[in-house]
Scaffold this active site. Structure first.
Site, PDB file in Angstrom:
ATOM      1  N   ARG A  28      -7.618  -0.303   1.195  1.00  0.00           N
ATOM      2  CA  ARG A  28      -8.090  -1.578   0.646  1.00  0.00           C
ATOM      3  C   ARG A  28      -8.566  -1.424  -0.794  1.00  0.00           C
ATOM      4  NH1 ARG A  28     -12.240  -2.094   5.412  1.00  0.00           N
ATOM      5  NH2 ARG A  28     -10.501  -0.876   6.266  1.00  0.00           N
ATOM      6  N   GLU A  57      -9.516   3.835   2.264  1.00  0.00           N
ATOM      7  CA  GLU A  57      -9.069   3.877   0.864  1.00  0.00           C
ATOM      8  C   GLU A  57      -7.975   2.870   0.554  1.00  0.00           C
ATOM      9  OE1 GLU A  57      -5.703   5.165   2.703  1.00  0.00           O
ATOM     10  OE2 GLU A  57      -7.736   5.788   3.195  1.00  0.00           O
ATOM     11  N   ASP A  72       1.530   6.328   5.901  1.00  0.00           N
ATOM     12  CA  ASP A  72       0.501   5.468   5.345  1.00  0.00           C
ATOM     13  C   ASP A  72       0.976   4.746   4.091  1.00  0.00           C
ATOM     14  OD1 ASP A  72      -1.953   4.372   5.928  1.00  0.00           O
ATOM     15  OD2 ASP A  72      -3.079   5.752   4.665  1.00  0.00           O
ATOM     16  N   ASP A 100      -2.660  10.448   3.702  1.00  0.00           N
ATOM     17  CA  ASP A 100      -4.089  10.145   3.794  1.00  0.00           C
ATOM     18  C   ASP A 100      -4.797  11.208   4.623  1.00  0.00           C
ATOM     19  OD1 ASP A 100      -6.566   9.000   3.784  1.00  0.00           O
ATOM     20  OD2 ASP A 100      -6.082   7.456   5.258  1.00  0.00           O
ATOM     21  N   LYS A 103       0.846  -1.200   0.000  1.00  0.00           N
ATOM     22  CA  LYS A 103       0.000   0.000   0.000  1.00  0.00           C
ATOM     23  C   LYS A 103       0.880   1.248   0.000  1.00  0.00           C
ATOM     24  CE  LYS A 103      -3.090   2.590   3.091  1.00  0.00           C
ATOM     25  NZ  LYS A 103      -3.710   2.602   4.434  1.00  0.00           N
ATOM     26  N   LYS A 144     -10.042  13.273   8.234  1.00  0.00           N
ATOM     27  CA  LYS A 144      -9.529  12.914   9.553  1.00  0.00           C
ATOM     28  C   LYS A 144      -9.408  14.163  10.419  1.00  0.00           C
ATOM     29  CE  LYS A 144      -6.407   9.217   7.949  1.00  0.00           C
ATOM     30  NZ  LYS A 144      -6.865   8.071   8.758  1.00  0.00           N
ATOM     31  N   ASP A 152     -12.175   7.257   4.037  1.00  0.00           N
ATOM     32  CA  ASP A 152     -10.948   7.038   4.794  1.00  0.00           C
ATOM     33  C   ASP A 152     -10.546   5.568   4.807  1.00  0.00           C
ATOM     34  OD1 ASP A 152      -8.753   7.800   6.263  1.00  0.00           O
ATOM     35  OD2 ASP A 152      -9.798   7.804   8.189  1.00  0.00           O
TER      36      ASP A 152
END
Length: 461
Positions: A315, A313, A252, A234, A229, A241, A311
């Protein structure tokens, strides 16, 4: 200190490793002046403590590293890394290290030399180690280099490690190891059927356009595919967030960083396999074309996904990459991601939780984790929870309501895109919240060394 063992070993200073219960016996074997010095200093051989012992001319004749008690050692790892940071500049060699601990302690010593000095001058410690007898020095140096690459990538803020810079790091790695690399960027993602990667990253600035990085190395052997990933920052998207939760979002892309560190180890060691690394690199930003809660997206493999939280995202971008990877039918496929807060709540920052139903991998990685001091913890792919990721209006829900079993439902979501391939997913944290031996505060690799150690058994299964 650096990430290499000492090459000039002449005159190396003995570093005696002594446990608390063995201190009296050890002193009985030493000259009277040494025993007197140790007693006068009140040295107890507590874990991580060090005592320098001068020679008759006042120069450093030896050092003593406290190895504590078995109970104290069981509560941590890389114990002599703390000693490495306490010693003056010089070359040292272990004396009396307990059998079976040389590789872990030697690697910890190398990792203790890591400093992140991109933004301010920092001086690495100057104590270098002679590779202990029986240790594969080149292998440990390659492992340390891969781990430190992971740390550097995670520690670098998004202003200098966005999707384009992450791509540049991959290009540099490919050039170093004569690997092939292809990068699919921007609207070409739609043309090549990577709709979820494009959707998550399309709101970013033009220079941070979404992309899929595809690196391939090796010409013979089983095919191992690593998917990481690469969400370089993010914001949470339209489900923004709060500020406190955004503070560490430069990490992230920790899954991509860990995968790249592992790839570096594999290629540097020349393992007999074919390696493929896929990194969906995006920034989950906010702008007028950001994707929305309630949107329904169609993934590369045709499954539809209802967006209930922008949020969740990670996956989504992994889904397209996993589906693409599965088309080549690799012998084993593995994803790594800083995916869920639920995994952190479950096991904390030290353990690398993973999901896998492949018995050969589970057995091999559990054994390897214990061997190389890289702890992992298996979490269940609990089939009754499949219903939680099925919203009814679409095939899948990217963020099931209720908050229960968040790490498990995320892993079940990803497995829908892995096809029939042997597959494992690691939900790592990628961050050390406080300094520990061989692991300063900041970015850290998790699970990569255990995976590396397990590969021969996994790929022959």
């Amino acid at each position: 200190m650096g990430l290499n063992f000492a090459t000039d070993t002449k005159g190396a200073i003995p570093l005696h490793v002594v446990g608390q219960d063995a201190l009296d016996d050890w002193m009985a074997t030493q000259p009277e002046r040494v025993a007197a010095w140790v007693k006068a200093a009140g040295f107890s051989a507590a874990l991580g403590k060090v005592l320098m012992v001068p020679g008759e001319d006042g120069s450093l004749a030896m050092a003593i590293a406290g190895y504590g008690t078995p109970e104290a050692r069981a509560r941590g790892r890389f114990h002599l890394a703390a000693v490495a940071l306490s010693l003056p500049e010089g070359v040292y060699r272990f004396e009396g290290l307990p059998e079976g601990r040389a590789e872990e302690e030697a690697l910890g010593w190398l990792l203790a030399g890591y400093v992140f000095d991109r933004y301010r001058t920092q001086t690495a410690p100057g104590a270098k180690l002679v590779a202990p007898e029986g240790v594969e020095a080149a292998r440990l140096e390659a492992i340390a280099a891969g781990e430190c690459l992971t740390r550097d990538l995670i520690n670098t803020p998004t202003s200098d490690m966005g999707p384009s810079e992450l791509e540049a790091a991959c290009v540099a790695m490919a050039a170093q190891h004569e690997a092939e690399i292809e990068v699919i960027r921007g609207d070409e993602l739609l043309e090549r059927n990577f709709p979820l990667i494009h959707t998550v990253g399309r709101a970013a600035a033009p220079g941070a356009a979404p992309r899929l990085i595809d690196m391939q190395w090796g010409v013979a052997g089983p095919l191992l595919t690593l998917v990481g990933k690469g969400v370089c920052f993010d914001t949470g998207g339209l489900n923004l967030k709060p500020g406190g939760s955004m503070a560490l979002m430069k990490k992230d892309m920790g899954g991509a960083a860990t995968v790249l560190g592992l790839a570096q180890m594999i290629m540097e060691l020349g393992l007999p396999l074919r390696l493929r690394v896929l990194i969906p690199a995006v920034e989950n930003a906010v702008s007028g074309n950001a994707f929305r809660p309630g949107d329904i997206l169609t993934a590369r493999n045709g499954l539809t996904v209802e967006i209930n939280n922008t949020d969740a995202e990670g996956r989504l971008v992994l889904a397209d990459a996993l589906a693409y990877a599965a088309e080549a039918e690799p012998d084993f496929m593995l994803s790594m991601a800083t995916l869920t807060g639920a995994a952190r709540v479950a096991v904390g920052p030290d353990l690398a939780p993973y999901f896998c139903d492949d018995a050969a991998f589970v057995g091999a990685v559990e054994q390897a984790a214990a061997q190389v001091a890289d702890p992992v913890w298996r979490l269940p792919l609990h089939l009754p929870y499949e219903a939680m990721i099925e919203p009814g209006i679409a095939d899948l829900d990217n963020a099931p309501k209720g908050g229960f079993a968040g790490a498990i439902t995320a892993a079940l979501f990803l497995r829908r895109f892995a096809g029939e391939v042997r597959y494992a997913h690691f939900d790592v944290y990628g961050w050390n919240p406080e300094a520990k031996p061989a692991r300063p505060k900041g970015g850290v690799g998790m699970g990569a060394r255990a995976i590396l150690q397990s590969l021969p058994d996994v790929l022959k299964a």
